[in-house]
Design a protein around this motif. Structure first.
Motif, PDB file in Angstrom:
ATOM      1  N   LEU A   1       0.852  -1.175   0.000  1.00  8.32           N
ATOM      2  CA  LEU A   1       0.000   0.000   0.000  1.00  8.32           C
ATOM      3  C   LEU A   1       0.895   1.235   0.000  1.00  8.32           C
ATOM      4  O   LEU A   1       1.780   1.366   0.838  1.00  8.32           O
ATOM      5  N   GLN A   2       0.665   2.113  -0.964  1.00  4.81           N
ATOM      6  CA  GLN A   2       1.499   3.313  -1.094  1.00  4.81           C
ATOM      7  C   GLN A   2       0.632   4.557  -0.969  1.00  4.81           C
ATOM      8  O   GLN A   2      -0.376   4.698  -1.659  1.00  4.81           O
ATOM      9  N   PHE A   3       1.038   5.455  -0.066  1.00  7.58           N
ATOM     10  CA  PHE A   3       0.389   6.764   0.075  1.00  7.58           C
ATOM     11  C   PHE A   3       1.295   7.801  -0.557  1.00  7.58           C
ATOM     12  O   PHE A   3       2.494   7.833  -0.318  1.00  7.58           O
ATOM     13  N   ARG A   4       0.719   8.672  -1.389  1.00  6.58           N
ATOM     14  CA  ARG A   4       1.477   9.721  -2.070  1.00  6.58           C
ATOM     15  C   ARG A   4       0.848  11.077  -1.777  1.00  6.58           C
ATOM     16  O   ARG A   4      -0.362  11.227  -1.832  1.00  6.58           O
ATOM     17  N   ALA A   5       1.694  12.043  -1.501  1.00  6.89           N
ATOM     18  CA  ALA A   5       1.271  13.439  -1.408  1.00  6.89           C
ATOM     19  C   ALA A   5       2.133  14.212  -2.402  1.00  6.89           C
ATOM     20  O   ALA A   5       3.353  14.225  -2.291  1.00  6.89           O
ATOM     21  N   GLU A   6       1.497  14.826  -3.393  1.00 10.84           N
ATOM     22  CA  GLU A   6       2.222  15.563  -4.429  1.00 10.84           C
ATOM     23  C   GLU A   6       1.826  17.033  -4.358  1.00 10.84           C
ATOM     24  O   GLU A   6       0.649  17.370  -4.285  1.00 10.84           O
ATOM     25  N   ILE A   7       2.839  17.899  -4.379  1.00 10.28           N
ATOM     26  CA  ILE A   7       2.618  19.340  -4.296  1.00 10.28           C
ATOM     27  C   ILE A   7       3.263  19.968  -5.523  1.00 10.28           C
ATOM     28  O   ILE A   7       4.462  19.823  -5.750  1.00 10.28           O
ATOM     29  N   PHE A   8       2.450  20.657  -6.313  1.00 11.95           N
ATOM     30  CA  PHE A   8       2.928  21.339  -7.511  1.00 11.95           C
ATOM     31  C   PHE A   8       3.006  22.828  -7.226  1.00 11.95           C
ATOM     32  O   PHE A   8       2.100  23.396  -6.633  1.00 11.95           O
ATOM     33  N   ASN A   9       4.092  23.471  -7.665  1.00 10.21           N
ATOM     34  CA  ASN A   9       4.361  24.886  -7.381  1.00 10.21           C
ATOM     35  C   ASN A   9       4.382  25.109  -5.871  1.00 10.21           C
ATOM     36  O   ASN A   9       3.649  25.933  -5.326  1.00 10.21           O
ATOM     37  N   ILE A  10       5.243  24.360  -5.200  1.00  7.75           N
ATOM     38  CA  ILE A  10       5.271  24.320  -3.739  1.00  7.75           C
ATOM     39  C   ILE A  10       5.492  25.692  -3.092  1.00  7.75           C
ATOM     40  O   ILE A  10       4.944  25.985  -2.036  1.00  7.75           O
ATOM     41  N   PHE A  11       6.243  26.577  -3.741  1.00  3.82           N
ATOM     42  CA  PHE A  11       6.496  27.899  -3.168  1.00  3.82           C
ATOM     43  C   PHE A  11       5.460  28.927  -3.606  1.00  3.82           C
ATOM     44  O   PHE A  11       5.567  30.097  -3.261  1.00  3.82           O
ATOM     45  N   ASN A  12       4.441  28.489  -4.354  1.00  5.75           N
ATOM     46  CA  ASN A  12       3.303  29.317  -4.760  1.00  5.75           C
ATOM     47  C   ASN A  12       3.749  30.586  -5.491  1.00  5.75           C
ATOM     48  O   ASN A  12       3.242  31.679  -5.233  1.00  5.75           O
ATOM     49  N   ASN A  13       4.699  30.441  -6.417  1.00  3.75           N
ATOM     50  CA  ASN A  13       5.156  31.582  -7.219  1.00  3.75           C
ATOM     51  C   ASN A  13       4.081  31.970  -8.231  1.00  3.75           C
ATOM     52  O   ASN A  13       3.411  31.116  -8.790  1.00  3.75           O
ATOM     53  N   ALA A  14       3.950  33.256  -8.479  1.00  2.00           N
ATOM     54  CA  ALA A  14       3.030  33.739  -9.510  1.00  2.00           C
ATOM     55  C   ALA A  14       3.739  33.626 -10.863  1.00  2.00           C
ATOM     56  O   ALA A  14       4.752  34.271 -11.095  1.00  2.00           O
ATOM     57  N   ASN A  15       3.212  32.773 -11.724  1.00  3.48           N
ATOM     58  CA  ASN A  15       3.763  32.578 -13.066  1.00  3.48           C
ATOM     59  C   ASN A  15       2.791  33.174 -14.077  1.00  3.48           C
ATOM     60  O   ASN A  15       1.758  32.581 -14.388  1.00  3.48           O
ATOM     61  N   PHE A  16       3.122  34.368 -14.553  1.00  4.04           N
ATOM     62  CA  PHE A  16       2.240  35.089 -15.460  1.00  4.04           C
ATOM     63  C   PHE A  16       2.431  34.615 -16.892  1.00  4.04           C
ATOM     64  O   PHE A  16       3.523  34.247 -17.301  1.00  4.04           O
ATOM     65  N   LEU A  17       1.342  34.662 -17.661  1.00  2.00           N
ATOM     66  CA  LEU A  17       1.401  34.331 -19.077  1.00  2.00           C
ATOM     67  C   LEU A  17       1.879  35.550 -19.857  1.00  2.00           C
ATOM     68  O   LEU A  17       2.092  36.625 -19.301  1.00  2.00           O
TER      69      LEU A  17
END
Length: 91
Positions: free
Chosen positions: A44-60
């Motif tokens: 049994l595998q538990f995963r926690a994934e965090i994307f953009n962990i530092f919450n930077n503003a990435n503008f288009l």
């Protein structure tokens, strides 16, 4: 003296003379695996994934249509921090 390029002409500006906003992204995943069952056949595998962990503003990129009233204005950004959890059973 001509101020604008003729229709179909791109002008005399060089390539890559204007750059867009920077892009900074850090992702992270934490995993915990536990073996159980007869002879350890189940995992049994538990995963926690965090994307953009530092919450930077990435503008288009800004609006590039010169006839638009929003020409040169940045109107959108990518998503902020996203967190997802998963539970996986291997047998």
């Amino acid at each position: 003296l001509t101020l604008a390029a003729n229709p179909g002409q791109t002008g005399t500006a060089g390539r890559n003379i204007v750059t867009g906003p920077g892009y900074y992204n850090w992702d992270m995943a934490l995993l915990k695996s536990t073996t159980f069952g007869d002879n350890g056949r189940l995992n049994l595998q538990f995963r926690a994934e965090i994307f953009n962990i530092f919450n930077n503003a990435n503008f288009l990129l800004p609006e590039f249509n010169i006839s638009s009233p929003n020409f040169g204005v940045i109107q959108n950004a990518l998503d902020g921090r996203i967190i997802q959890f998963a539970l996986k059973l291997n047998f």
